[in-house]
Motif scaffolding. Structure first.
Motif, PDB file in Angstrom:
ATOM      1  N   ASP A  74      31.804  41.473  45.021  1.00  0.00           N
ATOM      2  CA  ASP A  74      32.452  41.257  43.723  1.00  0.00           C
ATOM      3  C   ASP A  74      31.580  41.843  42.622  1.00  0.00           C
ATOM      4  O   ASP A  74      30.356  41.887  42.741  1.00  0.00           O
ATOM      5  CB  ASP A  74      32.707  39.771  43.471  1.00  0.00           C
ATOM      6  N   GLN A  75      32.218  42.299  41.542  1.00  0.00           N
ATOM      7  CA  GLN A  75      31.520  42.906  40.413  1.00  0.00           C
ATOM      8  C   GLN A  75      32.180  42.461  39.117  1.00  0.00           C
ATOM      9  O   GLN A  75      33.278  41.906  39.121  1.00  0.00           O
ATOM     10  CB  GLN A  75      31.560  44.435  40.491  1.00  0.00           C
ATOM     11  N   LEU A 160      43.036  38.077  42.589  1.00  0.00           N
ATOM     12  CA  LEU A 160      43.130  37.410  41.287  1.00  0.00           C
ATOM     13  C   LEU A 160      42.269  36.143  41.225  1.00  0.00           C
ATOM     14  O   LEU A 160      42.364  35.382  40.272  1.00  0.00           O
ATOM     15  CB  LEU A 160      44.587  37.050  40.966  1.00  0.00           C
ATOM     16  N   ARG A 161      41.412  35.933  42.212  1.00  0.00           N
ATOM     17  CA  ARG A 161      40.555  34.744  42.193  1.00  0.00           C
ATOM     18  C   ARG A 161      39.310  35.023  41.347  1.00  0.00           C
ATOM     19  O   ARG A 161      38.978  36.188  41.079  1.00  0.00           O
ATOM     20  CB  ARG A 161      40.153  34.354  43.613  1.00  0.00           C
ATOM     21  N   ASP A 162      38.609  33.962  40.973  1.00  0.00           N
ATOM     22  CA  ASP A 162      37.356  34.100  40.209  1.00  0.00           C
ATOM     23  C   ASP A 162      36.209  34.297  41.185  1.00  0.00           C
ATOM     24  O   ASP A 162      35.354  33.427  41.364  1.00  0.00           O
ATOM     25  CB  ASP A 162      37.140  32.864  39.333  1.00  0.00           C
ATOM     26  N   ALA A 163      36.177  35.472  41.814  1.00  0.00           N
ATOM     27  CA  ALA A 163      35.176  35.727  42.849  1.00  0.00           C
ATOM     28  C   ALA A 163      33.766  35.776  42.280  1.00  0.00           C
ATOM     29  O   ALA A 163      32.800  35.431  42.966  1.00  0.00           O
ATOM     30  CB  ALA A 163      35.507  37.039  43.553  1.00  0.00           C
ATOM     31  N   GLN A 175      28.381  26.344  27.864  1.00  0.00           N
ATOM     32  CA  GLN A 175      29.282  26.959  26.885  1.00  0.00           C
ATOM     33  C   GLN A 175      30.710  26.442  26.995  1.00  0.00           C
ATOM     34  O   GLN A 175      31.626  27.018  26.424  1.00  0.00           O
ATOM     35  CB  GLN A 175      29.258  28.476  27.067  1.00  0.00           C
ATOM     36  N   GLY A 176      30.897  25.353  27.737  1.00  0.00           N
ATOM     37  CA  GLY A 176      32.217  24.744  27.829  1.00  0.00           C
ATOM     38  C   GLY A 176      32.795  24.805  29.224  1.00  0.00           C
ATOM     39  O   GLY A 176      32.250  25.450  30.124  1.00  0.00           O
ATOM     40  N   SER A 177      33.909  24.123  29.411  1.00  0.00           N
ATOM     41  CA  SER A 177      34.595  24.073  30.700  1.00  0.00           C
ATOM     42  C   SER A 177      35.862  24.924  30.616  1.00  0.00           C
ATOM     43  O   SER A 177      36.704  24.717  29.743  1.00  0.00           O
ATOM     44  CB  SER A 177      34.953  22.625  31.054  1.00  0.00           C
ATOM     45  N   TYR A 178      36.002  25.872  31.523  1.00  0.00           N
ATOM     46  CA  TYR A 178      37.133  26.789  31.525  1.00  0.00           C
ATOM     47  C   TYR A 178      37.780  26.817  32.905  1.00  0.00           C
ATOM     48  O   TYR A 178      37.133  26.523  33.914  1.00  0.00           O
ATOM     49  CB  TYR A 178      36.677  28.204  31.150  1.00  0.00           C
ATOM     50  N   ARG A 179      39.046  27.202  32.940  1.00  0.00           N
ATOM     51  CA  ARG A 179      39.769  27.383  34.204  1.00  0.00           C
ATOM     52  C   ARG A 179      40.527  28.694  34.144  1.00  0.00           C
ATOM     53  O   ARG A 179      40.884  29.197  33.059  1.00  0.00           O
ATOM     54  CB  ARG A 179      40.744  26.228  34.456  1.00  0.00           C
ATOM     55  N   LEU A 180      40.793  29.254  35.311  1.00  0.00           N
ATOM     56  CA  LEU A 180      41.540  30.500  35.401  1.00  0.00           C
ATOM     57  C   LEU A 180      43.016  30.235  35.126  1.00  0.00           C
ATOM     58  O   LEU A 180      43.613  29.328  35.701  1.00  0.00           O
ATOM     59  CB  LEU A 180      41.364  31.108  36.800  1.00  0.00           C
ATOM     60  N   ASP A 181      43.606  31.017  34.228  1.00  0.00           N
ATOM     61  CA  ASP A 181      45.023  30.890  33.883  1.00  0.00           C
ATOM     62  C   ASP A 181      45.777  32.040  34.539  1.00  0.00           C
ATOM     63  O   ASP A 181      45.679  33.199  34.116  1.00  0.00           O
ATOM     64  CB  ASP A 181      45.196  30.944  32.365  1.00  0.00           C
ATOM     65  N   ILE A 228      38.859  33.333  27.281  1.00  0.00           N
ATOM     66  CA  ILE A 228      37.895  34.383  27.639  1.00  0.00           C
ATOM     67  C   ILE A 228      38.580  35.313  28.635  1.00  0.00           C
ATOM     68  O   ILE A 228      38.949  34.899  29.738  1.00  0.00           O
ATOM     69  CB  ILE A 228      36.633  33.790  28.287  1.00  0.00           C
ATOM     70  N   THR A 229      38.755  36.561  28.254  1.00  0.00           N
ATOM     71  CA  THR A 229      39.384  37.538  29.140  1.00  0.00           C
ATOM     72  C   THR A 229      38.366  38.602  29.532  1.00  0.00           C
ATOM     73  O   THR A 229      37.810  39.281  28.666  1.00  0.00           O
ATOM     74  CB  THR A 229      40.603  38.196  28.473  1.00  0.00           C
ATOM     75  N   VAL A 230      38.100  38.693  30.808  1.00  0.00           N
ATOM     76  CA  VAL A 230      37.176  39.695  31.346  1.00  0.00           C
ATOM     77  C   VAL A 230      37.868  40.377  32.524  1.00  0.00           C
ATOM     78  O   VAL A 230      39.020  40.094  32.838  1.00  0.00           O
ATOM     79  CB  VAL A 230      35.844  39.070  31.802  1.00  0.00           C
ATOM     80  N   ARG A 231      37.157  41.275  33.138  1.00  0.00           N
ATOM     81  CA  ARG A 231      37.674  41.890  34.356  1.00  0.00           C
ATOM     82  C   ARG A 231      36.722  41.593  35.501  1.00  0.00           C
ATOM     83  O   ARG A 231      35.505  41.633  35.341  1.00  0.00           O
ATOM     84  CB  ARG A 231      37.825  43.399  34.185  1.00  0.00           C
ATOM     85  N   GLU A 232      37.306  41.283  36.631  1.00  0.00           N
ATOM     86  CA  GLU A 232      36.528  41.133  37.849  1.00  0.00           C
ATOM     87  C   GLU A 232      37.006  42.152  38.862  1.00  0.00           C
ATOM     88  O   GLU A 232      38.185  42.515  38.897  1.00  0.00           O
ATOM     89  CB  GLU A 232      36.648  39.709  38.404  1.00  0.00           C
TER      90      GLU A 232
END
Length: 826
Positions: A74-75, A160-163, A175-181, A228-232
């Motif tokens: 993963d990157q 599409l998982r948070d690998a 920095q807070g609690s987040y979940r994947l939407d 927070i939108t990033v790319r994995e």
């Protein structure tokens, strides 16, 4: 702009039911043919061919063969631009050996357990080890189609998982609690590609706040901190084929290693095995002393790096060619700018990439390596652009170059480019397999690029700082010796183990030391040669020298340190690295106090194992370190303070600024407190204090903990009183010393005897203070001493509940942060 999901909790439950009930219905259906399933889809050939269903936003992955190992990696191609959060553009994640296994109408992605192995040729012995430890099934897929052994699976959710673990990293940074939407996440095609040796799938992922307050770092780099939108990025990489010979690592070599347990090791031999991490490099003519390689190691520089930085990166990284030449290879290492049309995502390209962050931070070298053998598949260097600007700011502070009517000297840019060359070489060295060598600078300048170099600053004939020789050029003697150990190819018939051991013995005979991170980074580390950002073999002598350079620069420091037209308040930003110029050499000198010289020795090498630092060296170091607490060192001039106003609108104070107690105005005592805390944290460090006790018991002529504490007290609390700002500096330093002494007396990390001695010295200081209170002294001094006595009395009530007063935060140092690593093997 993406809108926030309005799905209620009941909606989530319905989705969950669908997830768990639908597969039980569909898994029983017979798979379609490939032609039926992928009709009309966008097909991409490569290691794992895939098909994109644009209408439904689904990606189907073809599995040509099952039960064949590949590397899953993963990157993070799009990062968060914050060194504190630690999610940078181009960051590599964990590399895992995996294989796809079919079970009925399912395909399982399995990670075998490579931590525990058997090297036996006996299949039953290998099976015994395999069955003794668990594997991990990372994912399950439904077979959508099949054709002559090829399988097609819907891999959309897998990609599409948070690998990369973005949610975990953000939470760890508080920095807070987040979940994947899922509603705001999708496969993105611009960087979803296929190559002969690797398949690359990228997803745009959005993480939404769970309702808890978000942190300041997230807020500073994200348009809306609630999303927070990033790319994995997920890579499937072909593992190297046969032809590579693993090399066992030696703790003296300076290389990273892959570790595992071999349960087939004969009795009497260690289970733990350490394989060198390195590239495959083979001579075309194995009998020749010098030979061309079968395949050279080539690195490519990011085209996005601007000139003249780009050329400096090419030049510095290419220094390693000399090391490979010394190893017996000709034209074995090359560095080029990435050609037009070449894709940096192709696993065949070793990359040096240029990244931007909102705050300055680490550069680092990473390696994608085969976990089975240690063979490096790809080296990837990430260089932060703000490093160059920070180096430039250090040069501005030292040279104060912006004099009206005079051209800006080229020295500053030349210093930055020299540092950039060295940095490129350093990080590429990691991707060749090398660890840090923080002892190199204690041998001679330029001994290794794998150390962290402090700029070599001297004074010219007129007493002005000069940066003419700030950094050395080329790889050093240790670098060449290390590459020779890792990459040399011996003539057929050579006893490789004996030949490698001789290389290490020759290295030791040359006086080339190797000490890495674990023995250098901790505040209380004992090795007197393992330092970051230091210079010279005599740490105490160099501290005295750098203090003189610092004083000369501070005496000249003024408005010429910033450009005409800049707010005068910007002087503080330039002042910070100059005021704290001595911080790392202070740390280096402090390691001599209660220090222990040692090597990563092995039995039979007949070299030095450990050596306590001579008493005279320790006392010389203590004297030098105490100079960093003197008012003449820490007090800023009134002439400078009158030209430093508060920040104007639009120019807020940052973490790079000194904190203080005076509101909007610059607080010189805040700077004093920051610097004094740095020194006191070293002198009163619990493990150092415990070593002083132990080493004095072994050698009564060595400094005792009592002696060290008494010297500190005599050179701070018990020195003659000074007027004005110098007197205020004394007050600040003395309170810092008292706080750290109380911390040591209460520390559970210190030995009982060290705590007892600190407690006795605290009692003696209290008695001395009470004696002073009986004297007629100015009102301010009386208040200072009374407050100290009150603090000590509160401490006596319950030392176990003692909490030191909150310290002012010190601006970050190490041009790149505090306690991070800048290398990883994936």
């Amino acid at each position: 702009m993406l809108s926030r999901s309005l799905c209620s909790r009941s909606c989530v439950v319905v989705v969950a039911l669908a997830v768990f009930t639908l597969p039980s219905l569909t898994f029983s259906e017979s798979p379609q043919t490939f032609a039926q399933k992928i009709a009309g889809m966008d097909h991409k050939d490569g290691l794992f061919p895939f098909d994109w269903d644009a209408k439904n936003g689904k990606l189907y992955l073809e599995i040509p063969k099952t039960d064949e190992d590949v590397l899953l990696l993963d990157q993070l191609p799009y990062g968060m631009g914050s060194n504190d959060i630690g999610l940078d553009r181009g960051q590599l994640g964990q590399g895992r050996v995996v294989h796809f296994t079919r079970v009925g109408n399912k395909v399982l992605l399995i990670q075998p357990n490579l931590e525990y192995r058997s090297s036996s040729s006996d299949a039953d012995q290998r099976l015994d080890v395999k069955e003794s430890f668990p594997e991990s099934v990372l994912w399950g897929f439904k077979v959508e189609a099949e054709d002559n052994g090829r399988l097609l699976v819907d891999a959309t959710d897998f990609f599409l998982r948070d690998a990369h673990g973005v949610t975990e990293r953000v939470a760890q940074a508080k920095q807070g609690s987040y979940r994947l939407d899922a509603s705001r996440s999708a496969i993105t095609l611009d960087n979803t590609k296929n190559f002969p040796k690797n398949t690359e799938i990228e997803a745009i992922l959005t993480f939404v706040s769970e309702g808890q307050p978000h942190g300041e770092y997230v807020a500073s780099v994200t348009p809306d901190p609630h999303a927070i939108t990033v790319r994995e990025h997920t890579s499937l990489i072909e593992l190297p084929g046969p032809g590579y010979t693993p090399r066992y690592n030696d703790p003296r070599s300076g290389f990273f290693s892959v570790e595992y347990r071999d349960y087939s090791a004969p009795l009497g031999e260690p289970l733990e095995k350490h394989l060198l991490v390195r590239h495959r490099l083979i001579k075309r003519d194995p009998n020749a002393a010098v030979s061309e390689p079968v395949q050279p190691i080539v690195y490519y520089v990011d085209r996005g790096a601007p000139e003249p930085i780009r050329s400096a990166l090419v030049e510095g990284a290419n220094w390693w060619s000399a090391a490979f030449e010394a190893t017996g290879f000709k034209n074995a290492f090359k560095v080029e700018v990435l050609p037009e049309g070449a894709d940096p995502m192709d696993i065949r390209y070793n990359m040096i990439q240029w990244v931007h962050r909102a705050t300055r931070g680490w550069s680092y070298g990473e390696a994608v390596a085969d976990p089975r053998t240690g063979e490096i598949i790809k080296g990837q260097v990430t260089l932060g652009s703000l490093r160059s600007r920070q180096d430039y700011k250090i040069a501005e502070a030292l040279l104060a170059p912006y004099m009206e009517g005079k051209p800006i000297p080229p020295d500053m840019e030349q210093m930055v480019l020299a540092r950039t060359r060295q940095l490129a070489a350093h990080e590429v060295g990691h991707t060749l397999g090398l660890e840090h060598n923080f002892a190199a600078s204690s041998v001679a300048p330029g001994t290794s690029v794998m150390d962290y170099p402090h700029p070599w600053i001297t004074l010219d004939a007129e007493g002005r700082p000069t940066l003419a020789n700030a950094y050395t050029t080329g790889v050093g003697a240790w670098d060449k010796a290390a590459i020779t150990y890792g990459y040399s190819q011996f003539a057929p018939g050579t006893d490789e183990k004996a030949a490698l051991n001789k290389l290490l013995e020759d290295e030791d005979a040359q006086g080339l030391r190797f000490i890495s991170d674990a023995d250098s980074r901790p505040l209380g580390s004992a090795n007197p040669y393992g330092h970051l950002w230091d210079n010279g073999p005599d740490a105490a002598l160099e501290l005295e020298r750098i203090l003189k350079v610092r004083r000369a620069a501070l005496d000249r420091f003024g408005e010429d340190a910033i450009r005409i037209g800049e707010p005068m308040s910007n002087l503080e930003d330039t002042l910070v690295p100059l005021y704290l110029l001595h911080r790392y050499q202070t740390e280096a000198a402090s390691k001599l106090i209660g220090g222990l010289d040692y090597r990563y020795a092995v039995r039979g090498d007949h070299g030095m194992v450990t050596r306590m630092i001579a008493p005279a060296e320790q006392r010389k170091a203590l004297e030098a370190v105490l100079h960093t607490l003197e008012p003449t060192t820490l007090t800023l001039s009134p002439e400078f303070l009158v030209i430093l106003p508060p920040n104007p609108p639009g120019y807020p104070r940052t973490r790079e600024s000194f904190e203080g107690y005076t509101g909007l105005t610059f607080d010189p005592n805040g700077a004093v407190e920051a610097a004094a805390n740095l020194t006191a944290s070293l002198l009163f460090e619990p493990t150092r204090a415990s070593r002083l006790v132990e080493f004095h018991a072994i050698n009564p002529t060595a400094p005792s903990l009592q002696e060290v504490i008494q010297e500190i007290i005599q050179n701070t609390w018990q020195t003659p009183r000074l007027p004005g700002l110098s007197g205020q500096t004394q007050y600040v330093v003395e309170r810092v010393v008292l706080n750290h002494l109380m911390q040591l007396a209460a520390s559970q990390q210190a030995s009982p005897q060290a705590r007892a001695i600190a407690t006795q010295e605290l009692s003696d200081l209290e008695a001395w203070l009470n004696d002073q209170l009986d004297m007629e002294v100015p009102e301010g001094r009386q208040a200072h001493w009374s407050a100290a006595v009150d603090d000590i009395e509160r401490f006596w009530k319950d030392p176990s509940k003692f909490e030191a007063p909150k310290e002012l935060a010190t601006p970050p140092g190490q041009p790149i942060g505090e306690d991070e690593e800048d290398f990883s093997v994936n």
